[in-house]
Design a protein around this motif. Structure first.
Motif, PDB file in Angstrom:
ATOM      1  N   ALA A  24       7.135 -14.357  -8.467  1.00 44.38           N
ATOM      2  CA  ALA A  24       7.880 -15.553  -8.066  1.00 44.38           C
ATOM      3  C   ALA A  24       6.959 -16.758  -7.969  1.00 44.38           C
ATOM      4  CB  ALA A  24       8.577 -15.318  -6.726  1.00 44.38           C
ATOM      5  N   ASN A  25       5.758 -16.567  -7.441  1.00 47.27           N
ATOM      6  CA  ASN A  25       4.797 -17.672  -7.359  1.00 47.27           C
ATOM      7  C   ASN A  25       4.402 -18.170  -8.743  1.00 47.27           C
ATOM      8  OD1 ASN A  25       4.654 -17.937  -4.586  1.00 47.27           O
ATOM      9  ND2 ASN A  25       3.013 -16.445  -4.381  1.00 47.27           N
ATOM     10  N   ALA A  26       4.222 -17.260  -9.683  1.00 38.98           N
ATOM     11  CA  ALA A  26       3.880 -17.648 -11.053  1.00 38.98           C
ATOM     12  C   ALA A  26       5.019 -18.442 -11.679  1.00 38.98           C
ATOM     13  CB  ALA A  26       3.560 -16.411 -11.891  1.00 38.98           C
ATOM     14  N   GLU A  27       6.235 -18.009 -11.440  1.00 35.87           N
ATOM     15  CA  GLU A  27       7.399 -18.720 -11.973  1.00 35.87           C
ATOM     16  C   GLU A  27       7.510 -20.119 -11.368  1.00 35.87           C
ATOM     17  OE1 GLU A  27      12.186 -18.040 -12.178  1.00 35.87           O
ATOM     18  OE2 GLU A  27      10.892 -16.291 -12.185  1.00 35.87           O
ATOM     19  N   LEU A  28       7.279 -20.225 -10.073  1.00 38.70           N
ATOM     20  CA  LEU A  28       7.312 -21.535  -9.419  1.00 38.70           C
ATOM     21  C   LEU A  28       6.229 -22.458  -9.966  1.00 38.70           C
ATOM     22  CD1 LEU A  28       7.988 -20.588  -5.704  1.00 38.70           C
ATOM     23  CD2 LEU A  28       9.514 -21.845  -7.234  1.00 38.70           C
ATOM     24  N   TYR A  29       5.047 -21.913 -10.200  1.00 37.68           N
ATOM     25  CA  TYR A  29       3.942 -22.705 -10.750  1.00 37.68           C
ATOM     26  C   TYR A  29       4.306 -23.227 -12.134  1.00 37.68           C
ATOM     27  CZ  TYR A  29      -0.670 -23.909 -12.513  1.00 37.68           C
ATOM     28  OH  TYR A  29      -1.730 -24.576 -13.071  1.00 37.68           O
ATOM     29  N   ASP A  30       4.858 -22.340 -12.987  1.00 40.79           N
ATOM     30  CA  ASP A  30       5.277 -22.761 -14.324  1.00 40.79           C
ATOM     31  C   ASP A  30       6.352 -23.834 -14.253  1.00 40.79           C
ATOM     32  OD1 ASP A  30       3.496 -20.982 -15.460  1.00 40.79           O
ATOM     33  OD2 ASP A  30       5.024 -19.471 -15.918  1.00 40.79           O
ATOM     34  N   SER A  31       7.295 -23.669 -13.343  1.00 39.47           N
ATOM     35  CA  SER A  31       8.360 -24.666 -13.183  1.00 39.47           C
ATOM     36  C   SER A  31       7.788 -26.005 -12.750  1.00 39.47           C
ATOM     37  CB  SER A  31       9.391 -24.192 -12.158  1.00 39.47           C
ATOM     38  OG  SER A  31      10.049 -23.053 -12.621  1.00 39.47           O
ATOM     39  N   ARG A  32       6.831 -25.976 -11.829  1.00 40.48           N
ATOM     40  CA  ARG A  32       6.209 -27.220 -11.354  1.00 40.48           C
ATOM     41  C   ARG A  32       5.469 -27.918 -12.485  1.00 40.48           C
ATOM     42  NH1 ARG A  32       7.816 -30.799  -8.309  1.00 40.48           N
ATOM     43  NH2 ARG A  32       6.486 -32.394  -9.103  1.00 40.48           N
ATOM     44  N   LEU A  33       4.806 -27.145 -13.355  1.00 39.28           N
ATOM     45  CA  LEU A  33       4.125 -27.740 -14.503  1.00 39.28           C
ATOM     46  C   LEU A  33       5.126 -28.424 -15.431  1.00 39.28           C
ATOM     47  CD1 LEU A  33       1.461 -25.062 -15.517  1.00 39.28           C
ATOM     48  CD2 LEU A  33       1.072 -27.268 -14.404  1.00 39.28           C
ATOM     49  N   ARG A  34       6.269 -27.771 -15.662  1.00 42.72           N
ATOM     50  CA  ARG A  34       7.299 -28.380 -16.522  1.00 42.72           C
ATOM     51  C   ARG A  34       7.860 -29.645 -15.890  1.00 42.72           C
ATOM     52  NH1 ARG A  34       8.520 -22.893 -17.441  1.00 42.72           N
ATOM     53  NH2 ARG A  34      10.148 -22.892 -15.885  1.00 42.72           N
ATOM     54  N   ILE A  35       8.086 -29.619 -14.601  1.00 41.47           N
ATOM     55  CA  ILE A  35       8.601 -30.793 -13.897  1.00 41.47           C
ATOM     56  C   ILE A  35       7.589 -31.935 -13.979  1.00 41.47           C
ATOM     57  CG2 ILE A  35       9.139 -31.722 -11.599  1.00 41.47           C
ATOM     58  CD1 ILE A  35      10.454 -28.943 -11.034  1.00 41.47           C
ATOM     59  N   ASN A  36       6.323 -31.630 -13.762  1.00 40.34           N
ATOM     60  CA  ASN A  36       5.287 -32.666 -13.863  1.00 40.34           C
ATOM     61  C   ASN A  36       5.260 -33.284 -15.248  1.00 40.34           C
ATOM     62  OD1 ASN A  36       4.496 -32.328 -11.219  1.00 40.34           O
ATOM     63  ND2 ASN A  36       2.750 -31.037 -11.708  1.00 40.34           N
ATOM     64  N   HIS A  37       5.395 -32.448 -16.275  1.00 43.43           N
ATOM     65  CA  HIS A  37       5.401 -32.962 -17.647  1.00 43.43           C
ATOM     66  C   HIS A  37       6.611 -33.875 -17.871  1.00 43.43           C
ATOM     67  CE1 HIS A  37       5.056 -33.231 -21.950  1.00 43.43           C
ATOM     68  NE2 HIS A  37       6.294 -32.787 -22.066  1.00 43.43           N
ATOM     69  N   LEU A  38       7.775 -33.449 -17.411  1.00 45.54           N
ATOM     70  CA  LEU A  38       8.977 -34.271 -17.581  1.00 45.54           C
ATOM     71  C   LEU A  38       8.856 -35.593 -16.828  1.00 45.54           C
ATOM     72  CD1 LEU A  38      11.742 -31.544 -17.350  1.00 45.54           C
ATOM     73  CD2 LEU A  38      10.990 -32.779 -19.385  1.00 45.54           C
ATOM     74  N   GLU A  39       8.259 -35.568 -15.638  1.00 46.58           N
ATOM     75  CA  GLU A  39       8.050 -36.808 -14.896  1.00 46.58           C
ATOM     76  C   GLU A  39       7.110 -37.742 -15.663  1.00 46.58           C
ATOM     77  OE1 GLU A  39       6.738 -35.350 -11.096  1.00 46.58           O
ATOM     78  OE2 GLU A  39       8.782 -35.332 -10.290  1.00 46.58           O
ATOM     79  N   ASP A  40       6.082 -37.177 -16.299  1.00 44.55           N
ATOM     80  CA  ASP A  40       5.168 -37.993 -17.115  1.00 44.55           C
ATOM     81  C   ASP A  40       5.907 -38.633 -18.290  1.00 44.55           C
ATOM     82  OD1 ASP A  40       3.086 -37.342 -15.432  1.00 44.55           O
ATOM     83  OD2 ASP A  40       2.260 -35.802 -16.771  1.00 44.55           O
ATOM     84  N   VAL A  41       6.780 -37.856 -18.919  1.00 43.59           N
ATOM     85  CA  VAL A  41       7.563 -38.383 -20.043  1.00 43.59           C
ATOM     86  C   VAL A  41       8.472 -39.509 -19.557  1.00 43.59           C
ATOM     87  CG1 VAL A  41       9.405 -37.831 -21.696  1.00 43.59           C
ATOM     88  CG2 VAL A  41       7.468 -36.265 -21.401  1.00 43.59           C
ATOM     89  N   LEU A  42       9.118 -39.311 -18.424  1.00 44.96           N
ATOM     90  CA  LEU A  42      10.010 -40.341 -17.885  1.00 44.96           C
ATOM     91  C   LEU A  42       9.240 -41.611 -17.541  1.00 44.96           C
ATOM     92  CD1 LEU A  42      12.314 -38.157 -15.645  1.00 44.96           C
ATOM     93  CD2 LEU A  42      12.964 -39.349 -17.746  1.00 44.96           C
ATOM     94  N   ARG A  43       8.045 -41.451 -16.968  1.00 47.51           N
ATOM     95  CA  ARG A  43       7.237 -42.641 -16.657  1.00 47.51           C
ATOM     96  C   ARG A  43       6.871 -43.400 -17.930  1.00 47.51           C
ATOM     97  NH1 ARG A  43       5.080 -38.996 -13.016  1.00 47.51           N
ATOM     98  NH2 ARG A  43       5.721 -39.437 -10.893  1.00 47.51           N
ATOM     99  N   ALA A  44       6.583 -42.660 -18.996  1.00 48.57           N
ATOM    100  CA  ALA A  44       6.271 -43.300 -20.270  1.00 48.57           C
ATOM    101  C   ALA A  44       7.494 -44.048 -20.795  1.00 48.57           C
ATOM    102  CB  ALA A  44       5.801 -42.266 -21.282  1.00 48.57           C
ATOM    103  N   LEU A  45       8.676 -43.489 -20.586  1.00 50.09           N
ATOM    104  CA  LEU A  45       9.902 -44.152 -21.049  1.00 50.09           C
ATOM    105  C   LEU A  45      10.185 -45.438 -20.268  1.00 50.09           C
ATOM    106  CD1 LEU A  45      12.253 -41.106 -21.634  1.00 50.09           C
ATOM    107  CD2 LEU A  45      11.198 -42.573 -23.362  1.00 50.09           C
TER     108      LEU A  45
END
Length: 64
Positions: A24-45
């Motif tokens: 579960a911790n590994a899954e949460l970590y992966d999800s957080r990485l995806r969220i961080n990436h999406l936030e970076d994309v949104l900031r670029a937009l």
């Protein structure tokens, strides 16, 4: 003898739940990485020339 059996069951149960927690911790970590990436994309937009794109990105960031 019964105490040894109970300890073996307790040990196996503990290992099982530790494995579940680790997964579960590994899954949460992966999800957080995806969220961080999406936030970076949104900031670029937000720097986009299109007003609607900037507005959509701003709303999405506010929801995250």
């Amino acid at each position: 003898m019964i105490e040894n059996d109970m300890m073996a069951v307790l040990s196996a149960t503990t290992r099982y739940y530790h494995g579940q927690i680790d997964a579960a911790n590994a899954e949460l970590y992966d999800s957080r990485l995806r969220i961080n990436h999406l936030e970076d994309v949104l900031r670029a937009l937000l720097d986009d020339d299109n007003e609607k794109t900037r507005s959509d990105a701003q709303r999405a960031l506010e929801c995250s």
